[in-house]
Write a protein that holds these residues in place. Structure first.
Motif, short mmCIF file in Angstrom:
data_model
loop_
_atom_site.label_atom_id
_atom_site.label_comp_id
_atom_site.label_asym_id
_atom_site.label_seq_id
_atom_site.Cartn_x
_atom_site.Cartn_y
_atom_site.Cartn_z
N THR A 238 10.74 54.31 43.65
CA THR A 238 10.72 53.23 45.12
C THR A 238 11.39 52.11 44.65
OG1 THR A 238 8.39 52.88 44.53
CG2 THR A 238 8.97 54.18 46.52
N ASP A 239 11.20 51.80 43.27
CA ASP A 239 11.59 50.32 42.66
C ASP A 239 12.05 50.31 41.29
OD1 ASP A 239 11.10 47.11 43.36
OD2 ASP A 239 10.96 47.87 41.24
N LEU A 240 13.26 49.82 41.16
CA LEU A 240 13.85 49.96 39.91
C LEU A 240 13.98 48.83 39.07
CD1 LEU A 240 16.45 52.84 40.76
CD2 LEU A 240 14.49 53.24 39.63
N THR B 15 5.30 45.50 42.92
CA THR B 15 5.90 46.25 44.23
C THR B 15 5.45 47.60 44.38
OG1 THR B 15 7.79 44.86 43.59
CG2 THR B 15 8.26 46.58 45.17
N ASN B 16 5.60 48.38 42.86
CA ASN B 16 5.12 49.54 43.34
C ASN B 16 3.70 49.84 43.44
OD1 ASN B 16 7.75 51.28 42.88
ND2 ASN B 16 7.79 50.84 40.53
N GLY B 17 3.05 48.85 42.65
CA GLY B 17 1.63 48.86 42.81
C GLY B 17 0.91 49.08 43.99
N SER B 18 1.43 47.96 44.82
CA SER B 18 0.89 48.06 46.43
C SER B 18 1.29 49.36 47.03
CB SER B 18 1.56 46.88 47.09
OG SER B 18 2.63 46.30 46.41
N LEU B 221 5.75 62.28 45.16
CA LEU B 221 5.58 61.21 43.94
C LEU B 221 4.66 60.21 44.33
CD1 LEU B 221 6.74 60.77 41.10
CD2 LEU B 221 8.39 59.03 41.88
N ILE B 222 4.82 59.75 45.32
CA ILE B 222 3.74 58.64 45.85
C ILE B 222 2.54 59.10 45.92
CG2 ILE B 222 3.24 56.97 48.02
CD1 ILE B 222 6.40 56.90 48.51
N GLY B 223 2.25 60.38 46.60
CA GLY B 223 1.06 60.94 46.55
C GLY B 223 0.27 61.23 45.18
N GLY B 245 -4.32 50.80 41.94
CA GLY B 245 -2.87 50.94 42.52
C GLY B 245 -2.11 50.02 41.68
N LEU B 246 -2.48 48.62 42.04
CA LEU B 246 -1.85 47.54 41.36
C LEU B 246 -1.58 47.65 39.82
CD1 LEU B 246 -3.18 44.56 43.42
CD2 LEU B 246 -1.33 46.01 43.76
#
Lengths: 414, 295
Positions: A238-240, B15-18, B221-223, B245-246
């Motif tokens: 989702t983010d690179l 960003t990914n963590g949230s 992937l998110i799951g 997550g964070l």
């Protein structure tokens, strides 16, 4: 206790799911690998023969395997339409070798296992002379041992290097520009047009991205290019910004991104976010409107290698232009929309095959093989084909162009 | 690594963590009420994002598309519970977990048929210009995700601790039998948990689509990462889910920075290695305890 056991079980399930996901993704992406421009019509070689008299006798049976359904249907559908259209054209013009042409089309549903079944059915049951297809690389690699063992000429419409790079290739030819050709075109643009040498590579971890990186690393020295950074990502990441931040630290002069959507679009947006204003050179995996839709403003100025059909005005060779115009008109009359790249792959594949049969004046596999290997200057929508016994790719770097995204559409970059 | 670079890695990680945090929260809610690990959780995220894309393309303004998507996926979550989970109440948790694996495949295939295989975009909630903070740049959308995640977490805590219904849910997760004896409808608590979990994941899906797009395949992937985050934080603890997550996001981003060049592919490996190490030292996760120990 019971719950801890469940957690372990769940972790195990998650790992299995991850593995399945990884494998699934790999296959999927390779699919998109074939993204290229497409199409037109060479005067079907057969049509020059008989004029007034209709075809007669036993039909010449040619098999085709396309991904008419499933995730790769955007490739397989236009290919199928093209093959059916050509079958009719050829028969209306007197057939091939004076005999009717019959194309038996099988749908592999974008699944290599179905492609294998289809190939066996076509060879054993339908006794086909040759096979056109399949649409996607995994299917092509799965079918290869079968056509090779049966000594049936096969013209694949997929781009993975291994299809014609790794032996045995005696019975396997291809029509789209292969991935390595696209990589070479991208590097030549960096080296000769941009005149830059310090390159960073950001690539997908799937088969398409990994083979792209391997090709770039192998040939970069030939273009006088130094790879100062290389990072990877998963297709659906989702983010690179983390990868790009690392790349930024290596101070490259240009960023090469090798992957299929949506990764490259995320990269384009993230580059803007990080204030990286070096040129972005993409792969042929983004030669589609989806990339522009996704990346929006961030797509502006992005360049990538592609087949000439993406920017039809780039076709200056009068012979190729005539072929493309004629094909496009015929395709549009039947299907109702301009031919996409993939239609061109199918047009070239069946066209090359019919031309070889016509040259050989025979449907004998060995005779067709010889004729295909002697193909020189066959002009189709994808470019000019010159096959030899050791080169079954046909196209050259000159059959590709570098396209730039400007104002949300494609223009010639060179 | 300069300080500025370090900050940027942390920003990327957040960003990914949230997103991981929101998904982990979804896992936690269902786990607390039912002991089920819902492997279709990532698919709720995907369905949320894609529903919003469709609604927006149909002309709905962003806030309406957001609400509509959350509502749609909530209904999907409710139907999923009624049709697939409830009939198996007596077959045991294991069967139900397997059903969620099947459901995730069904959702993914359904999404492929409805939306096709291409990823789809959504406009940013408030423009594309990045925000600079202490030398690191944040995507505006990230700030939305981060902010809304905090709001959701606080709202959930209030719900669980201050409302009667919330207390009933907690009672069920602590001791379903006793809760039932006190007149709490267990089946309604389960239904509510699926609904809220689906809604939260859907909201997460809508929020990240402008930054990272959404395709039928994005959910897996998110799951997976969300699940890892939930375990890391301590399965069953909502606050732990968010922190897990964070943390997972930041570990991943930092490992890109610390590993030698060209090895960003190993960042997931590093993240999972740390997960395993944490589980060795603290099998109940960072913030776990109460729930896991209950049996």
């Amino acid at each position: 206790m019971k719950h801890r056991y469940l957690v372990y079980l769940a972790v195990a399930l998650a790992l299995v799911a991850a593995l399945i996901g990884a494998v699934g993704c790999g296959g999927d992406e390779t699919t998109t690998t074939t993204v290229e421009p497409a199409s037109t019509e060479t005067t079907a070689p057969a049509s020059t023969e008989t004029t007034a008299t209709g075809p007669s006798g036993e039909p010449v049976i040619i098999g085709a395997v396309v991904s008419a359904t499933g995730p790769a249907s955007p490739l397989g559908e236009p290919e199928k339409a093209t093959l059916l259209m050509m079958e009719k054209q050829v028969n209306d013009a007197g057939g091939i070798l004076g005999r009717p042409l019959k194309v038996i089309i099988e749908d592999d549903q974008s699944d290599p296992q179905n492609a294998v079944t289809a190939a066996q059915k076509l060879i054993q049951q339908d006794k086909v002379v040759a096979i056109v297809g399949p649409s996607i690389s995994p299917s092509a690699l799965a079918m290869k041992p079968i056509t090779n063992q049966a000594k049936i000429p096969q013209l694949a419409m997929a781009a993975a290097n291994a299809i014609t790079d790794e032996p045995p290739i005696d019975w396997m030819w291809r029509t789209p520009p292969k991935d390595a050709l696209a990589a070479a075109k991208a590097l030549s643009y960096v080296s000769e047009t941009l005149k830059l040498t310090k390159v960073a590579v950001l690539h997908d971890e799937n088969a398409f991205g990994a083979s792209g990186l391997a090709e770039i690393e192998k040939t970069a020295p030939d273009w006088g290019i130094e790879i100062v950074a290389k990072e990877s990502y998963k297709t659906d990441e989702t983010d690179l910004t983390a990868q790009l931040n690392k790349i930024k630290g290596a101070n490259p002069e240009v960023l090469v991104v090798w992957g299929t959507n949506p990764g490259p679009a995320v990269a384009a947006k993230n580059m803007k976010q990080l204030g990286m204003d070096i040129p972005y050179v993409g792969s042929h995996g983004i030669a589609n409107k989806t990339f522009i839709d996704l990346a929006g403003d961030a797509a502006e100025g992005v360049v990538f290698p592609a087949g000439k059909l993406l920017v039809p005005s780039s076709i200056v060779d009068p012979q190729q232009k005539a072929v493309v115009d004629q094909f496009a008109a015929a395709y549009e009359a039947v299907v109702g929309s301009p031919p996409p790249t993939f239609a061109g792959h199918a047009f070239d594949a069946l066209g090359l095959l019919l031309s070889a049969i016509d040259t050989a004046q025979s449907t004998d596999a060995a005779a067709i093989q010889t004729a295909l290997n002697e193909t020189t200057g066959f002009t189709g929508p994808d470019g000019v084909y010159n096959y030899t016994p050791t080169n079954h790719d046909g196209l050259s770097i000159d059959d590709m162009i570098v396209v730039k995204i400007e104002g949300g559409s494609w223009v010639l970059a060179e | 690594m300069t300080f500025e670079q370090l900050l940027q890695y942390v920003a990327s990680g957040l960003t990914n963590g949230s997103i991981y945090a929101l998904t982990a929260l979804g896992f936690t809610l269902i786990y607390n009420a039912t002991d089920i690990i819902n492997f279709a959780q990532g698919e709720f995220v995907m369905l949320g994002g894609l529903s919003a894309v469709s609604l927006h393309e149909a002309g709905a303004p962003l806030p309406v598309a957001f609400a509509g998507a959350v509502l749609t996926v909530t209904v999907v979550g409710i139907l999923f519970e009624l049709l697939a989970i409830r009939p198996l109440l007596r077959s045991g948790v294991l069967t139900q977990i397997i059903v969620t694996v099947g459901a995730s495949l069904a959702f993914r295939t359904g999404a492929l048929m409805i939306w096709g295989r291409d990823a789809r975009p959504l406009p940013s909630f408030s423009g594309e210009t990045p925000v600079r903070l202490l030398g690191a740049t944040f995507n505006r959308q990230t700030i939305w995700v981060f902010g809304l995640t905090l709001v959701i977490v606080v709202a959930l805590q209030l719900f669980y601790r201050r409302t009667l219904t919330g207390k009933a849910v907690r009672a069920c997760s602590i001791n379903p039998m006793a809760a039932r004896l006190m007149g709490v409808s267990y089946s309604r608590v389960v239904l509510l948990s699926f609904a809220v979990s689906a809604a939260i994941s859907a909201a997460g899906g809508v929020m990240i689509t402008p930054a990272s797009f959404m395709s039928y395949a994005s959910g897996s992937l998110i799951g997976l990462k969300g699940f890892a985050a939930a375990i890391l934080g301590g399965l069953g603890n909502p606050l732990g889910a968010v922190i897990g997550g964070l943390l997972l996001g930041i570990i991943e981003a930092l490992s890109v920075g610390l590993l030698p060049g060209g090895s960003s592919g190993y960042k997931d490996g590093v993240a999972f290695l740390i997960l395993v190490l944490v589980l060795f030292a603290r099998p109940q996760g960072l913030m776990g305890g109460r729930i896991v120990d209950k049996a």
